[in-house]
Design a protein around this motif. Structure first.
Motif, PDB file in Angstrom:
ATOM      1  N   ALA A 105       0.803  -1.512   0.000  1.00 22.62           N
ATOM      2  CA  ALA A 105       0.161   0.128  -0.023  1.00 22.62           C
ATOM      3  C   ALA A 105       0.438   1.596  -0.448  1.00 22.62           C
ATOM      4  N   ARG A 106       2.124   1.305   0.565  1.00 25.72           N
ATOM      5  CA  ARG A 106       3.003   2.375   1.271  1.00 25.72           C
ATOM      6  C   ARG A 106       3.952   2.229  -0.525  1.00 25.72           C
ATOM      7  N   GLY A 107       4.078   1.379  -1.653  1.00 19.39           N
ATOM      8  CA  GLY A 107       4.547   1.266  -2.751  1.00 19.39           C
ATOM      9  C   GLY A 107       6.213   0.955  -2.026  1.00 19.39           C
ATOM     10  N   ILE A 108       6.268  -0.118  -1.544  1.00 15.83           N
ATOM     11  CA  ILE A 108       7.380  -0.295  -1.056  1.00 15.83           C
ATOM     12  C   ILE A 108       7.569  -1.943  -0.950  1.00 15.83           C
ATOM     13  N   PRO A 109       8.314  -1.988  -2.537  1.00 19.50           N
ATOM     14  CA  PRO A 109       8.701  -3.015  -2.959  1.00 19.50           C
ATOM     15  C   PRO A 109       9.200  -4.510  -2.097  1.00 19.50           C
ATOM     16  N   CYS A 110       8.488  -5.741  -2.456  1.00 15.23           N
ATOM     17  CA  CYS A 110       8.540  -6.453  -1.368  1.00 15.23           C
ATOM     18  C   CYS A 110       7.751  -8.083  -1.359  1.00 15.23           C
ATOM     19  N   PRO A 111       7.610  -9.146  -0.988  1.00 15.91           N
ATOM     20  CA  PRO A 111       7.187 -10.688  -1.550  1.00 15.91           C
ATOM     21  C   PRO A 111       5.368 -10.439  -1.947  1.00 15.91           C
ATOM     22  N   VAL A 120      12.527  -9.976  -6.170  1.00 15.88           N
ATOM     23  CA  VAL A 120      13.708 -10.774  -7.319  1.00 15.88           C
ATOM     24  C   VAL A 120      14.156  -9.564  -6.492  1.00 15.88           C
ATOM     25  N   GLY A 121      15.893 -10.220  -6.579  1.00 17.30           N
ATOM     26  CA  GLY A 121      17.109  -8.988  -6.400  1.00 17.30           C
ATOM     27  C   GLY A 121      17.549  -9.767  -5.084  1.00 17.30           C
ATOM     28  N   GLU A 122      19.238  -8.569  -5.225  1.00 23.93           N
ATOM     29  CA  GLU A 122      20.381  -9.410  -4.083  1.00 23.93           C
ATOM     30  C   GLU A 122      19.940  -8.723  -2.523  1.00 23.93           C
ATOM     31  N   THR A 123      20.158  -9.077  -1.905  1.00 26.15           N
ATOM     32  CA  THR A 123      19.852  -8.592  -0.158  1.00 26.15           C
ATOM     33  C   THR A 123      21.708  -7.615  -0.146  1.00 26.15           C
ATOM     34  N   LEU A 124      21.687  -6.658   0.158  1.00 29.54           N
ATOM     35  CA  LEU A 124      22.719  -5.999   0.761  1.00 29.54           C
ATOM     36  C   LEU A 124      24.046  -6.488   0.794  1.00 29.54           C
ATOM     37  N   ARG A 125      23.584  -7.761   1.676  1.00 30.59           N
ATOM     38  CA  ARG A 125      24.297  -8.523   2.460  1.00 30.59           C
ATOM     39  C   ARG A 125      24.894  -8.676   1.635  1.00 30.59           C
ATOM     40  N   ILE A 150      17.164  -5.625   3.674  1.00 26.93           N
ATOM     41  CA  ILE A 150      16.898  -5.578   2.327  1.00 26.93           C
ATOM     42  C   ILE A 150      17.266  -5.627   0.831  1.00 26.93           C
ATOM     43  N   VAL A 151      16.836  -5.251  -0.427  1.00 22.16           N
ATOM     44  CA  VAL A 151      17.193  -6.100  -1.065  1.00 22.16           C
ATOM     45  C   VAL A 151      16.964  -5.114  -2.164  1.00 22.16           C
ATOM     46  N   LEU A 152      18.488  -4.995  -3.397  1.00 22.37           N
ATOM     47  CA  LEU A 152      18.451  -4.229  -4.406  1.00 22.37           C
ATOM     48  C   LEU A 152      17.586  -5.409  -5.789  1.00 22.37           C
ATOM     49  N   THR A 153      16.762  -4.807  -6.188  1.00 20.52           N
ATOM     50  CA  THR A 153      16.131  -5.708  -6.871  1.00 20.52           C
ATOM     51  C   THR A 153      16.898  -4.876  -8.650  1.00 20.52           C
ATOM     52  N   PRO A 154      16.424  -5.535  -9.537  1.00 20.80           N
ATOM     53  CA  PRO A 154      17.398  -5.403 -10.611  1.00 20.80           C
ATOM     54  C   PRO A 154      16.987  -4.346 -11.842  1.00 20.80           C
ATOM     55  N   ASP A 155      15.608  -3.731 -10.837  1.00 27.32           N
ATOM     56  CA  ASP A 155      15.185  -2.521 -11.452  1.00 27.32           C
ATOM     57  C   ASP A 155      16.099  -1.375 -11.076  1.00 27.32           C
ATOM     58  N   GLY A 156      16.825  -1.386  -9.603  1.00 30.34           N
ATOM     59  CA  GLY A 156      17.820  -0.694  -8.901  1.00 30.34           C
ATOM     60  C   GLY A 156      17.428   0.005  -7.994  1.00 30.34           C
TER      61      GLY A 156
END
Length: 213
Positions: A73-79, A101-106, A148-154
């Motif tokens: 609802a807040r526009g935050i990417p999540c599962p 979809v993406g890679e965790t920052l860790r 925190i995940v960095l998605t393919p869209d950045g």
């Protein structure tokens, strides 16, 4: 706001069929916690840790679903949630979901650390992202680079969101300060985040607060 998604009762044989061919991603002495299914979806299992617990009235599986809904609802990417289950035979609740979809920052920092110029931009992005969460009333107790995940869209998004609360207004100073302490509790990650001051400068600029590490 609580989700209206149904919590389906799942028999043991149906559970075994659902998890057939699964890879155990996380487990503890009580059993499996996270399963990766052959179709690349996940099952996260929750158990009640105490007999008398708030989880008896508001199960962790519901909290996970509600938090995903609140983030969407807040526009935050999540599962993306597929189904919620109660599995009486193994005394577990479960959420079946498609991962973000993406890679965790860790993992990104451990496997392929970005060049310094890119790292500076990423630290600024993380600062702005955390400020946005706080501005939108999101208090995430498990806020760290592994969630925190960095998605393919950045874009940046969140995973493993059961341990989260949301409010209708922005977080105040004390909650922001406390949440930043959660993010900065791992020395190696804190050293990277605070290496050039970009993270906190970006956070303070985006939030209008003046917080320090």
């Amino acid at each position: 706001m609580r989700t209206q998604a149904a919590l389906h009762s799942l028999g043991y044989e149906d559970y075994l069929k659902l998890r057939e061919g699964a890879l155990v991603i996380e487990a503890d002495r009580y059993g499996d916690k996270v399963l990766l299914l052959p179709d690349q979806s996940y099952i996260k299992l929750f158990r009640r840790k105490r007999l008398l617990s708030s989880a008896a009235f508001y199960p962790y599986v519901r909290r996970f679903a509600d938090n995903v809904q609140a983030l969407h609802a807040r526009g935050i990417p999540c599962p993306h949630i597929l189904a919620l289950y109660r599995i009486p035979h193994i005394e577990r609740d479960a959420v079946h979901y498609r991962p973000l979809v993406g890679e965790t920052l860790r993992r990104l920092l451990k496997q392929a650390p970005p060049p310094e110029a890119e790292a500076c931009r990423l630290r600024e992005q993380i600062g702005s992202f955390v400020a946005r969460l706080h501005r939108l009333g999101v208090y995430f107790r498990s806020l760290h680079l592994g969630n925190i995940v960095l998605t393919p869209d950045g874009e940046l998004g969140l995973i493993d969101v059961a341990d989260m609360t949301t409010r209708q207004r922005a977080l105040g100073y004390l909650l922001r300060k406390r949440n930043l302490k959660h993010l900065l509790r791992y020395p190696e990650e804190t050293a990277w985040l605070c290496a050039d001051g970009k993270f906190l400068t970006s956070y303070n600029h985006a939030s209008g607060f003046k917080l320090s590490a």
